[in-house]
Design an enzyme around this catalytic site. Sequence first.
Site, PDB file in Angstrom:
ATOM      1  N   CYS A   1       0.819  -1.210   0.000  1.00  0.00           N
ATOM      2  CA  CYS A   1       0.000   0.000   0.000  1.00  0.00           C
ATOM      3  C   CYS A   1       0.857   1.268   0.000  1.00  0.00           C
ATOM      4  O   CYS A   1       0.462   2.287  -0.579  1.00  0.00           O
ATOM      5  CB  CYS A   1      -0.939   0.007   1.200  1.00  0.00           C
ATOM      6  SG  CYS A   1      -2.152  -1.337   1.163  1.00  0.00           S
ATOM      7  N   THR A   2       2.016   1.214   0.619  1.00  0.00           N
ATOM      8  CA  THR A   2       2.925   2.360   0.592  1.00  0.00           C
ATOM      9  C   THR A   2       3.294   2.712  -0.846  1.00  0.00           C
ATOM     10  O   THR A   2       3.280   3.880  -1.249  1.00  0.00           O
ATOM     11  CB  THR A   2       4.190   2.051   1.421  1.00  0.00           C
ATOM     12  OG1 THR A   2       3.816   1.856   2.787  1.00  0.00           O
ATOM     13  CG2 THR A   2       5.201   3.189   1.336  1.00  0.00           C
TER      14      THR A   2
END
Length: 219
Positions: free
Chosen positions: A45-46
Amino acid sequence: MTLSIGSVAPDFEADTTQGKIKFHDWIGTSWAVLFSHPKDFTPVCTTELGAVAKLKPEFDKRNVKVIGISVDPVDDHGRWAKDIEETQGAAVNFPMIGDPDLKVAKAYGMLPADTAGGSQGRTAANNQTVRNVFVIGPDKAIKLILVYPMTTGRNFDEIIRVIDSLQLTAGHRVATPADWKQGQDVIIAGSVSDDDAKKIYPGGWKAPKPYLRIVPQPK
Protein backbone atom coordinates in the site's frame (compact mmCIF):
# COMPACT_ATOMS: atom_id res chain seq x y z
CA MET A 1 -24.02 -5.24 2.37
CA THR A 2 -23.40 -6.44 -1.17
CA LEU A 3 -22.63 -3.70 -3.66
CA SER A 4 -22.60 -4.13 -7.40
CA ILE A 5 -22.10 -2.02 -10.48
CA GLY A 6 -25.03 0.38 -10.64
CA SER A 7 -25.53 0.47 -6.86
CA VAL A 8 -25.56 3.90 -5.26
CA ALA A 9 -22.27 4.34 -3.41
CA PRO A 10 -23.04 4.50 0.32
CA ASP A 11 -22.83 8.04 1.65
CA PHE A 12 -20.99 8.69 4.91
CA GLU A 13 -19.37 11.36 7.04
CA ALA A 14 -15.76 10.83 8.08
CA ASP A 15 -12.59 12.55 9.17
CA THR A 16 -9.83 12.70 6.57
CA THR A 17 -6.31 14.06 6.38
CA GLN A 18 -7.86 17.12 4.68
CA GLY A 19 -10.71 17.64 7.13
CA LYS A 20 -14.19 16.24 7.71
CA ILE A 21 -16.20 15.29 4.61
CA LYS A 22 -19.67 14.10 3.64
CA PHE A 23 -18.81 11.73 0.82
CA HIS A 24 -21.51 12.54 -1.74
CA ASP A 25 -21.04 16.27 -1.18
CA TRP A 26 -17.29 15.84 -1.55
CA ILE A 27 -17.75 14.09 -4.92
CA GLY A 28 -20.04 16.86 -6.14
CA THR A 29 -20.26 16.81 -9.96
CA SER A 30 -16.95 14.98 -10.37
CA TRP A 31 -16.10 11.33 -10.81
CA ALA A 32 -14.38 9.65 -7.86
CA VAL A 33 -11.99 6.81 -7.09
CA LEU A 34 -12.21 5.36 -3.58
CA PHE A 35 -9.39 2.89 -2.91
CA SER A 36 -8.89 1.07 0.35
CA HIS A 37 -6.00 -0.24 2.40
CA PRO A 38 -6.10 -2.90 5.14
CA LYS A 39 -3.64 -1.17 7.44
CA ASP A 40 -1.29 1.81 7.64
CA PHE A 41 2.45 1.14 7.38
CA THR A 42 2.01 -1.83 5.03
CA PRO A 43 4.51 -2.28 2.19
CA VAL A 44 2.40 -2.79 -0.94
CA CYS A 45 0.00 0.00 0.00
CA THR A 46 2.93 2.36 0.59
CA THR A 47 3.95 1.94 -3.05
CA GLU A 48 0.34 2.32 -4.24
CA LEU A 49 -0.24 5.61 -2.45
CA GLY A 50 2.99 6.96 -3.94
CA ALA A 51 1.91 5.83 -7.41
CA VAL A 52 -1.46 7.59 -7.11
CA ALA A 53 0.20 10.78 -5.87
CA LYS A 54 2.36 10.82 -9.02
CA LEU A 55 -0.67 10.18 -11.24
CA LYS A 56 -2.93 12.78 -9.63
CA PRO A 57 -2.52 15.24 -12.57
CA GLU A 58 -3.95 12.52 -14.86
CA PHE A 59 -6.96 12.08 -12.58
CA ASP A 60 -7.40 15.87 -12.38
CA LYS A 61 -7.47 16.14 -16.20
CA ARG A 62 -10.39 13.70 -16.21
CA ASN A 63 -12.35 15.51 -13.46
CA VAL A 64 -11.73 12.58 -11.12
CA LYS A 65 -11.27 13.04 -7.37
CA VAL A 66 -9.16 10.40 -5.62
CA ILE A 67 -9.57 9.42 -1.99
CA GLY A 68 -7.94 6.66 0.03
CA ILE A 69 -9.21 4.86 3.11
CA SER A 70 -7.61 2.75 5.80
CA VAL A 71 -9.29 1.55 8.98
CA ASP A 72 -6.64 3.31 11.06
CA PRO A 73 -7.09 6.82 12.53
CA VAL A 74 -6.23 9.99 10.61
CA ASP A 75 -3.26 10.70 12.92
CA ASP A 76 -1.67 7.43 11.80
CA HIS A 77 -2.28 8.38 8.16
CA GLY A 78 -0.30 11.57 8.73
CA ARG A 79 2.68 9.68 10.08
CA TRP A 80 2.45 7.12 7.26
CA ALA A 81 2.39 9.94 4.67
CA LYS A 82 5.90 10.95 5.76
CA ASP A 83 7.16 7.43 5.04
CA ILE A 84 5.41 7.43 1.66
CA GLU A 85 7.02 10.70 0.61
CA GLU A 86 10.44 9.52 1.82
CA THR A 87 10.35 6.12 0.11
CA GLN A 88 8.26 6.84 -3.01
CA GLY A 89 9.43 10.34 -3.86
CA ALA A 90 5.91 11.78 -3.89
CA ALA A 91 3.86 13.45 -1.17
CA VAL A 92 0.31 12.22 -0.68
CA ASN A 93 -1.76 14.95 -2.39
CA PHE A 94 -5.28 13.63 -1.84
CA PRO A 95 -7.34 12.93 1.28
CA MET A 96 -7.09 9.72 3.28
CA ILE A 97 -10.16 8.67 5.26
CA GLY A 98 -9.77 7.46 8.83
CA ASP A 99 -12.15 4.61 9.63
CA PRO A 100 -11.28 3.47 13.16
CA ASP A 101 -14.84 2.35 13.90
CA LEU A 102 -14.88 0.31 10.62
CA LYS A 103 -18.09 2.09 9.58
CA VAL A 104 -17.07 2.78 5.98
CA ALA A 105 -15.38 -0.61 5.49
CA LYS A 106 -18.60 -2.31 6.57
CA ALA A 107 -20.85 -0.04 4.47
CA TYR A 108 -18.85 -0.96 1.37
CA GLY A 109 -18.86 -4.67 2.15
CA MET A 110 -15.10 -4.78 2.72
CA LEU A 111 -15.56 -6.20 6.23
CA PRO A 112 -18.53 -8.25 7.51
CA ALA A 113 -21.28 -6.15 9.06
CA ASP A 114 -20.99 -8.12 12.32
CA THR A 115 -17.24 -7.43 12.75
CA ALA A 116 -16.82 -6.47 16.40
CA GLY A 117 -14.83 -3.59 17.83
CA GLY A 118 -12.77 -1.00 16.02
CA SER A 119 -9.44 -0.78 14.26
CA GLN A 120 -7.31 -1.07 17.40
CA GLY A 121 -5.63 -4.44 17.60
CA ARG A 122 -6.65 -5.49 14.10
CA THR A 123 -3.93 -6.59 11.70
CA ALA A 124 -3.46 -6.38 7.95
CA ALA A 125 -4.14 -10.12 7.80
CA ASN A 126 -7.64 -9.93 9.29
CA ASN A 127 -8.33 -6.81 7.21
CA GLN A 128 -7.12 -8.39 3.98
CA THR A 129 -10.50 -7.91 2.29
CA VAL A 130 -10.03 -4.14 2.58
CA ARG A 131 -8.15 -3.86 -0.74
CA ASN A 132 -10.74 -2.54 -3.14
CA VAL A 133 -11.17 0.08 -5.83
CA PHE A 134 -14.53 1.74 -6.45
CA VAL A 135 -15.00 4.10 -9.39
CA ILE A 136 -18.05 6.27 -8.78
CA GLY A 137 -19.79 8.54 -11.29
CA PRO A 138 -21.18 12.04 -10.78
CA ASP A 139 -24.58 10.38 -10.31
CA LYS A 140 -23.06 8.64 -7.23
CA ALA A 141 -23.55 5.21 -8.83
CA ILE A 142 -20.73 2.66 -8.71
CA LYS A 143 -19.25 2.12 -12.18
CA LEU A 144 -16.41 -0.30 -11.35
CA ILE A 145 -15.43 -2.57 -8.45
CA LEU A 146 -12.01 -4.22 -8.22
CA VAL A 147 -10.78 -6.41 -5.37
CA TYR A 148 -7.08 -7.17 -5.06
CA PRO A 149 -5.14 -9.72 -2.99
CA MET A 150 -2.71 -8.56 -0.33
CA THR A 151 0.39 -9.41 -2.33
CA THR A 152 -0.46 -7.75 -5.67
CA GLY A 153 -0.05 -4.03 -6.12
CA ARG A 154 -2.74 -2.27 -8.11
CA ASN A 155 -2.17 -1.03 -11.67
CA PHE A 156 -3.43 2.55 -11.63
CA ASP A 157 -2.67 3.08 -15.31
CA GLU A 158 -5.34 0.43 -15.94
CA ILE A 159 -7.76 2.25 -13.65
CA ILE A 160 -7.21 5.44 -15.66
CA ARG A 161 -7.77 3.46 -18.88
CA VAL A 162 -11.09 2.17 -17.51
CA ILE A 163 -12.12 5.69 -16.49
CA ASP A 164 -11.41 6.87 -20.05
CA SER A 165 -13.73 4.13 -21.31
CA LEU A 166 -16.42 4.86 -18.73
CA GLN A 167 -16.43 8.56 -19.52
CA LEU A 168 -16.48 7.96 -23.27
CA THR A 169 -19.28 5.41 -23.15
CA ALA A 170 -21.31 7.56 -20.77
CA GLY A 171 -21.45 10.28 -23.41
CA HIS A 172 -21.68 8.20 -26.58
CA ARG A 173 -23.59 5.04 -27.50
CA VAL A 174 -20.46 2.93 -27.89
CA ALA A 175 -18.47 0.26 -26.07
CA THR A 176 -14.71 -0.27 -25.99
CA PRO A 177 -13.01 -3.51 -27.09
CA ALA A 178 -10.36 -5.52 -25.27
CA ASP A 179 -7.18 -3.59 -24.48
CA TRP A 180 -8.69 -0.37 -25.87
CA LYS A 181 -6.76 2.84 -25.32
CA GLN A 182 -7.69 6.48 -25.83
CA GLY A 183 -7.97 7.31 -29.54
CA GLN A 184 -8.48 3.76 -30.81
CA ASP A 185 -11.54 2.39 -32.63
CA VAL A 186 -14.64 1.54 -30.63
CA ILE A 187 -17.74 -0.64 -31.05
CA ILE A 188 -21.26 0.61 -31.65
CA ALA A 189 -23.29 -0.44 -28.61
CA GLY A 190 -25.53 -3.46 -29.07
CA SER A 191 -28.51 -1.39 -27.92
CA VAL A 192 -28.21 0.79 -31.06
CA SER A 193 -30.14 -0.51 -34.08
CA ASP A 194 -28.62 -0.36 -37.55
CA ASP A 195 -31.16 2.31 -38.50
CA ASP A 196 -30.14 4.49 -35.56
CA ALA A 197 -26.46 3.77 -36.20
CA LYS A 198 -26.82 5.09 -39.76
CA LYS A 199 -28.01 8.42 -38.35
CA ILE A 200 -25.13 8.60 -35.87
CA TYR A 201 -22.49 7.28 -38.28
CA PRO A 202 -23.61 8.27 -41.81
CA GLY A 203 -20.20 7.23 -43.14
CA GLY A 204 -20.91 3.65 -42.12
CA TRP A 205 -18.82 1.19 -40.14
CA LYS A 206 -16.73 -1.94 -40.44
CA ALA A 207 -18.67 -5.09 -39.54
CA PRO A 208 -16.74 -8.38 -39.59
CA LYS A 209 -19.92 -9.78 -38.02
CA PRO A 210 -23.38 -8.15 -37.92
CA TYR A 211 -23.11 -7.73 -34.14
CA LEU A 212 -19.56 -6.33 -34.26
CA ARG A 213 -19.77 -2.82 -35.72
CA ILE A 214 -16.49 -0.90 -35.51
CA VAL A 215 -16.14 2.88 -35.82
CA PRO A 216 -13.51 5.51 -34.95
CA GLN A 217 -13.66 6.86 -31.42
CA PRO A 218 -16.21 9.71 -31.22
CA LYS A 219 -14.76 13.14 -30.48
